[in-house]
Design a protein around this motif. Structure first.
Motif, PDB file in Angstrom:
ATOM      1  N   THR A 195      -2.063  -7.750  -3.579  1.00  0.00           N
ATOM      2  CA  THR A 195      -3.721  -8.173  -2.437  1.00  0.00           C
ATOM      3  C   THR A 195      -2.956  -9.325  -0.892  1.00  0.00           C
ATOM      4  N   ALA A 196      -2.752 -10.510  -1.836  1.00  0.00           N
ATOM      5  CA  ALA A 196      -2.225 -11.434   0.146  1.00  0.00           C
ATOM      6  C   ALA A 196      -0.943 -10.515   0.571  1.00  0.00           C
ATOM      7  N   ALA A 197      -0.110  -9.620   0.454  1.00  0.00           N
ATOM      8  CA  ALA A 197       0.880  -8.611   1.666  1.00  0.00           C
ATOM      9  C   ALA A 197       0.223  -8.149   2.097  1.00  0.00           C
ATOM     10  N   ALA A 198      -1.273  -6.941   1.833  1.00  0.00           N
ATOM     11  CA  ALA A 198      -1.926  -6.159   2.736  1.00  0.00           C
ATOM     12  C   ALA A 198      -2.494  -7.449   3.121  1.00  0.00           C
ATOM     13  N   MET A 199      -3.303  -7.900   2.981  1.00  0.00           N
ATOM     14  CA  MET A 199      -3.924  -9.231   3.408  1.00  0.00           C
ATOM     15  C   MET A 199      -3.302  -9.550   4.863  1.00  0.00           C
ATOM     16  N   ALA A 200      -2.010 -10.087   4.523  1.00  0.00           N
ATOM     17  CA  ALA A 200      -1.023 -10.387   5.830  1.00  0.00           C
ATOM     18  C   ALA A 200      -0.861  -9.248   6.838  1.00  0.00           C
ATOM     19  N   LEU A 201      -0.618  -8.176   6.111  1.00  0.00           N
ATOM     20  CA  LEU A 201      -0.921  -6.781   7.199  1.00  0.00           C
ATOM     21  C   LEU A 201      -2.359  -6.485   8.076  1.00  0.00           C
ATOM     22  N   TYR A 202      -3.132  -7.003   7.606  1.00  0.00           N
ATOM     23  CA  TYR A 202      -4.376  -6.395   7.819  1.00  0.00           C
ATOM     24  C   TYR A 202      -3.927  -7.622   8.945  1.00  0.00           C
ATOM     25  N   ASP A 203      -3.884  -8.648   8.773  1.00  0.00           N
ATOM     26  CA  ASP A 203      -4.283  -9.711   9.645  1.00  0.00           C
ATOM     27  C   ASP A 203      -3.191  -9.490  11.400  1.00  0.00           C
ATOM     28  N   ALA A 204      -2.522  -8.914  10.943  1.00  0.00           N
ATOM     29  CA  ALA A 204      -1.370  -8.522  11.999  1.00  0.00           C
ATOM     30  C   ALA A 204      -1.297  -6.983  12.663  1.00  0.00           C
ATOM     31  N   LEU A 205      -1.398  -6.147  12.152  1.00  0.00           N
ATOM     32  CA  LEU A 205      -1.921  -4.806  12.499  1.00  0.00           C
ATOM     33  C   LEU A 205      -2.391  -3.995  12.275  1.00  0.00           C
ATOM     34  N   PRO A 206      -2.737  -2.992  13.387  1.00  0.00           N
ATOM     35  CA  PRO A 206      -3.754  -1.809  12.902  1.00  0.00           C
ATOM     36  C   PRO A 206      -3.332  -1.123  11.888  1.00  0.00           C
ATOM     37  N   VAL A 207      -4.070  -1.974  11.108  1.00  0.00           N
ATOM     38  CA  VAL A 207      -3.862  -1.258   9.850  1.00  0.00           C
ATOM     39  C   VAL A 207      -5.435  -1.003   9.234  1.00  0.00           C
ATOM     40  N   GLU A 208      -5.722  -0.057   7.883  1.00  0.00           N
ATOM     41  CA  GLU A 208      -6.761  -0.183   6.862  1.00  0.00           C
ATOM     42  C   GLU A 208      -5.981  -0.257   5.627  1.00  0.00           C
ATOM     43  N   LEU A 209      -6.805  -0.421   4.417  1.00  0.00           N
ATOM     44  CA  LEU A 209      -6.394  -0.640   2.932  1.00  0.00           C
ATOM     45  C   LEU A 209      -6.979   0.416   2.108  1.00  0.00           C
ATOM     46  N   THR A 220      -6.065   7.828  10.270  1.00  0.00           N
ATOM     47  CA  THR A 220      -4.839   8.014  10.968  1.00  0.00           C
ATOM     48  C   THR A 220      -5.335   8.406  12.332  1.00  0.00           C
ATOM     49  N   ALA A 221      -6.991   9.181  12.058  1.00  0.00           N
ATOM     50  CA  ALA A 221      -7.138   9.895  13.506  1.00  0.00           C
ATOM     51  C   ALA A 221      -8.052   8.970  13.649  1.00  0.00           C
ATOM     52  N   ALA A 222      -8.968   8.205  13.414  1.00  0.00           N
ATOM     53  CA  ALA A 222      -8.928   6.850  14.274  1.00  0.00           C
ATOM     54  C   ALA A 222      -7.888   5.830  15.299  1.00  0.00           C
ATOM     55  N   GLY A 223      -6.540   6.276  14.701  1.00  0.00           N
ATOM     56  CA  GLY A 223      -5.220   5.771  15.094  1.00  0.00           C
ATOM     57  C   GLY A 223      -4.980   4.122  14.818  1.00  0.00           C
ATOM     58  N   ARG A 224      -5.753   3.943  13.478  1.00  0.00           N
ATOM     59  CA  ARG A 224      -4.107   3.206  12.763  1.00  0.00           C
ATOM     60  C   ARG A 224      -3.790   3.356  11.852  1.00  0.00           C
ATOM     61  N   VAL A 225      -3.320   2.892  10.623  1.00  0.00           N
ATOM     62  CA  VAL A 225      -2.216   2.783  10.014  1.00  0.00           C
ATOM     63  C   VAL A 225      -2.521   2.899   8.812  1.00  0.00           C
ATOM     64  N   PRO A 226      -2.837   3.930   7.371  1.00  0.00           N
ATOM     65  CA  PRO A 226      -2.888   3.351   6.313  1.00  0.00           C
ATOM     66  C   PRO A 226      -2.217   3.124   5.545  1.00  0.00           C
ATOM     67  N   ILE A 227      -2.371   1.580   5.074  1.00  0.00           N
ATOM     68  CA  ILE A 227      -1.528   1.360   4.018  1.00  0.00           C
ATOM     69  C   ILE A 227      -2.128   1.642   2.661  1.00  0.00           C
ATOM     70  N   LEU A 228      -1.296   2.030   1.368  1.00  0.00           N
ATOM     71  CA  LEU A 228      -2.145   2.250   0.092  1.00  0.00           C
ATOM     72  C   LEU A 228      -1.538   0.950  -0.692  1.00  0.00           C
ATOM     73  N   VAL A 229      -2.744   0.165  -1.034  1.00  0.00           N
ATOM     74  CA  VAL A 229      -1.795  -0.935  -1.998  1.00  0.00           C
ATOM     75  C   VAL A 229      -2.659  -0.945  -3.351  1.00  0.00           C
ATOM     76  N   GLY A 230      -1.731  -0.826  -4.740  1.00  0.00           N
ATOM     77  CA  GLY A 230      -1.990  -1.103  -6.142  1.00  0.00           C
ATOM     78  C   GLY A 230      -0.944  -0.991  -6.760  1.00  0.00           C
ATOM     79  N   GLY A 231      -0.660  -0.962  -7.952  1.00  0.00           N
ATOM     80  CA  GLY A 231      -0.385  -0.848  -9.313  1.00  0.00           C
ATOM     81  C   GLY A 231      -0.526   0.292 -10.049  1.00  0.00           C
ATOM     82  N   THR A 232      -0.980   1.048 -10.040  1.00  0.00           N
ATOM     83  CA  THR A 232      -1.743   2.362 -10.412  1.00  0.00           C
ATOM     84  C   THR A 232      -0.141   3.715 -10.288  1.00  0.00           C
ATOM     85  N   MET A 233       0.652   3.321 -10.575  1.00  0.00           N
ATOM     86  CA  MET A 233       1.808   4.438 -10.355  1.00  0.00           C
ATOM     87  C   MET A 233       1.417   5.687 -10.912  1.00  0.00           C
TER      88      MET A 233
END
Length: 311
Positions: free
Chosen positions: A19-33, A91-104
Motif C-alpha cells: 500500500t505504501a509503495a502504491a501511494m508513492a506511485l500515486y503521488d508521482a505518476l498519472p495512475v489510479e489504484l 486507460t480511457a482517461a489517459g491514466r495508468v492502472p496499478i493493481l495492488v494487493g496480495g490475493t494471488m
C-alpha cells in the motif's frame, strides 16, 4: 499496430508494504489504484483487513474496495470482470492502472482467465465437511493429493476453504481442478503488464512485521469489530468473510472455542502461513521482477522502475 497500454501489477505477501509503495506511485505518476484483495471487498471489515482508513482512501482512492456485505460471496471471475472494466475506464482517461494487493488467485485470474468449473454442490460440500469433521482437514488434504496432486502441492493441509473447493471440483467433474484450470488459460488481456513482486530478503523480519501489525489490530479493536459484525449481519464461520485470517480466530475467541490468551499467537501464526502461501504463489505462478520489501528505499526503487517502464 498500436502499442498496448501499460498496466502495473504490484504484488506481495501481507505486511510487505504494498500500500505504501502504491501511494508513492500515486503521488508521482498519472495512475489510479485498483485493490486486489479478497478481504477488502467486504464493507465494515476494516481493522482485520488492514484496509486504508477513510482519510487515506480519500487521498488515494482505491477501486474494488467495499463492494459487498460480509454475508455475500465474491469470486475470482467477478474480480476479473470488475478489474478489466476499471482498467478500461482508467486507460480511457489517459491514466495508468496499478493493481495492488496480495490475493494471488485474483492476479492469476486477471492474467490467464478462469476455467469453467462445476457449480457449487451443497450436498457434496456438506459431505466433504462431515468427512473433515471426523477425519480432519489434513486427511482431506491427503485425499486431494491422490486426486489432484498439483493443486494439493500449493495448498496448506489446513486451508479448509480451498481444499473443500478443490475436492468438490474433482468429485463433481471427475477431473483434477488443476487440469481444468490449465485447459482454460487464455491470452493476457490487452495490456503491457509490468509485474512487480515485493518479497522479503529475511522471512524472520517479515514475521516480526506481521506480529506488530496483528498487535496493532488487536489494540484498534479487532474483537469489537467482529462482535459488531455478528450483531449487524447473519454470519457463520462457513462464509468466506469470516474465514479471513484474523476474523476466524477472533470469532473463535468470542465463542470461547479459542482461549482469549491464545488469540494473539494463533492469529499471528495464521497470518504467517498466509504470507508463506502468497510467497509460494509468487514464485510458482508469476514472472515478476522482485524487490526486497525490507529495503528502506523500496518506494524509491519501485518508482524508478515504474518511471522507466512508462517512459
Amino acid at each position: 499496430m498500436r502499442p498496448l497500454p501499460p498496466a502495473i501489477l504490484l504484488m506481495g505477501p501481507t505486511a510487505s508494504g504494498k500500500t505504501a509503495a502504491a501511494m508513492a506511485l500515486y503521488d508521482a505518476l498519472p495512475v489510479e489504484l485498483i485493490s486486489v484483495d479478497s478481504a477488502q471487498v467486504f464493507v465494515d471489515m476494516n481493522i482485520g483487513t488492514a484496509k486504508p482508513d477513510v482519510g487515506l482512501l480519500t487521498r488515494y482512492p482505491h477501486r474494488l474496495i467495499d463492494l459487498i456485505t460480509p454475508e455475500e460471496r465474491y469470486s475470482a471471475a467477478r474480480f476479473r470482470a470488475d478489474a478489466l472494466a476499471a482498467m478500461a475506464e482508467i486507460t480511457a482517461a489517459g491514466r495508468v492502472p496499478i493493481l495492488v494487493g496480495g490475493t494471488m488467485l485474483y492476479f492469476r485470474a486477471l492474467l490467464h482467465g478462469l476455467a469453467e468449473l462445476p457449480q457449487a454442490d451443497a450436498a457434496l460440500r456438506a459431505q466433504i465437511d462431515r468427512d473433515a469433521a471426523s477425519k480432519g482437514w489434513p486427511a482431506m488434504h491427503a485425499l486431494l493429493q491422490t486426486l489432484d496432486p498439483v493443486t494439493a502441492e500449493r495448498l496448506h493441509p489446513t486451508d479448509s476453504q480451498r481444499i473443500q473447493r478443490a475436492l468438490e471440483v474433482c468429485l463433481a467433474s471427475g477431473k483434477p481442478m488443476s487440469t481444468l484450470l490449465a485447459a482454460a488459460e487464455q491470452e493476457e488481456p490487452p495490456y503491457n503488464f509490468l509485474q512487480l513482486a515485493l518479497l522479503p530478503s529475511d522471512r524472520t523480519a517479515l514475521h516480526e512485521r506481521i506480529a506488530q501489525r496483528f498487535d496493532a489490530m488487536l489494540r484498534a479493536g479487532l474483537l469489537d469489530e467482529v462482535r459488531q459484525l455478528r450483531c449487524t449481519y447473519q454470519l457463520s464461520l462457513e462464509l468466506p468473510s469470516m474465514r479471513c485470517v484474523g476474523y476466524r480466530q477472533a470469532w473463535e475467541a468470542l465463542d470461547g472455542s479459542l482461549p482469549l490468551d491464545e488469540l494473539r499467537d494463533r492469529g499471528i501464526y495464521a497470518t504467517r502461513q498466509l504470507a508463506k502461501r502468497q510467497i509460494t504463489w509468487l514464485g510458482n505462478s508469476f514472472t515478476a521482477e522482485t524487490f526486497d520489501c525490507l529495503n528502506p528505499a523500496l518506494a524509491h526503487s519501485i518508482l524508478e522502475r515504474t518511471q522507466k517502464f512508462l517512459a
